[in-house]
Design an enzyme around this catalytic site. Sequence first.
Site, PDB file in Angstrom:
ATOM      1  CB  CYS A   1       5.207   2.381   7.291  1.00 34.73           C
ATOM      2  SG  CYS A   1       4.702   3.881   6.437  1.00 34.73           S
ATOM      3  CG  LEU A   2       6.537   1.024   1.213  1.00 31.06           C
ATOM      4  CD1 LEU A   2       5.950   1.238  -0.172  1.00 31.06           C
ATOM      5  CD2 LEU A   2       7.674   0.008   1.166  1.00 31.06           C
TER       6      LEU A   2
ATOM      7  N   GLY B   1       0.827  -1.200   0.000  1.00 31.08           N
ATOM      8  CA  GLY B   1       0.000   0.000   0.000  1.00 31.08           C
ATOM      9  C   GLY B   1       0.861   1.249   0.000  1.00 31.08           C
TER      10      GLY B   1
ATOM     11  CD  GLN C   1       3.326   5.919   2.502  1.00 32.37           C
ATOM     12  OE1 GLN C   1       2.344   5.359   2.049  1.00 32.37           O
ATOM     13  NE2 GLN C   1       4.301   5.264   3.106  1.00 32.37           N
TER      14      GLN C   1
ATOM     15  CG  HIS D   1      -0.618   1.303   7.186  1.00 24.72           C
ATOM     16  ND1 HIS D   1       0.380   0.741   7.948  1.00 24.72           N
ATOM     17  CD2 HIS D   1       0.001   2.213   6.390  1.00 24.72           C
ATOM     18  CE1 HIS D   1       1.549   1.293   7.623  1.00 24.72           C
ATOM     19  NE2 HIS D   1       1.336   2.193   6.674  1.00 24.72           N
ATOM     20  CD  GLU D   2      -1.081   2.623   2.719  1.00 24.62           C
ATOM     21  OE1 GLU D   2      -0.682   3.797   2.593  1.00 24.62           O
ATOM     22  OE2 GLU D   2      -0.322   1.687   3.009  1.00 24.62           O
TER      23      GLU D   2
ATOM     24  CG  HIS E   1       0.323   6.924   5.382  1.00 20.55           C
ATOM     25  ND1 HIS E   1       1.480   7.429   5.933  1.00 20.55           N
ATOM     26  CD2 HIS E   1       0.546   5.596   5.213  1.00 20.55           C
ATOM     27  CE1 HIS E   1       2.355   6.448   6.087  1.00 20.55           C
ATOM     28  NE2 HIS E   1       1.814   5.313   5.665  1.00 20.55           N
TER      29      HIS E   1
HETATM   30 NI    NI Z   1       2.671   3.402   5.565  1.00 21.45          NI
END
Ligand code: NI
Length: 190
Positions: free
Chosen positions: A112-113, A64, A69, A154-155, A158
């Site tokens: 998380c990226l 995701g 991000q 999660h997304e 963000h």
């Molecule tokens: Ni993340």
Amino acid sequence: MTGSRWIDPGVGLSYLTQMAKLPIVTLPDPILRQPSAPIERVDAEVLRLADDMLETMYDAPGIGLAAIQVGVPRRLVVLDCAAEGDKPEPRVLINPEILHLGSQLKVYEEGCLSIPDFRVDIERPSELRLRYLDREGKLQEHDAGGLLATAIQHELDHLDGKLIIDFLSRLKRDIVVRKFKKLARQDGPL
Ligand code: NI
């Protein structure tokens, strides 16, 4: 042939359809804390960004990615929660909204990226109902469960500037943030 203004159609087409990998913003970049604004119109630019985000997510690899991000504070999320080896299931969620959260909770170890090499167990509702605009700008409503429900939450966090480190105690969160500040100093400005 001299002085031709014609562009090879093959080249033109591949240029238009080519996707680009975008740089991923990481901790402690303050933009990750910025709330994202709704997308007003689903146009070619938005779809292009979604495609680039998918490419960036698959390359990372991750399941995701939110637009913030890659430094774009807009309510746009891409996801693919297909199991490894299964057919890909790319999803593009524009202005996603959770309408309902189930009462059952489930723990997943989340990464998380934007916070490389860090994972934390997080308990979240295991089912939800989601409303969003699809790639055609059509309003959709879907139920999601399991890993997809976790990834959606999660997304969407963000989009409100919330990160998985916010589920830690203040002490543990400070340790993680300090580590990433130190790493950023060592790497120098990009
Ligand atoms: Ni993340």
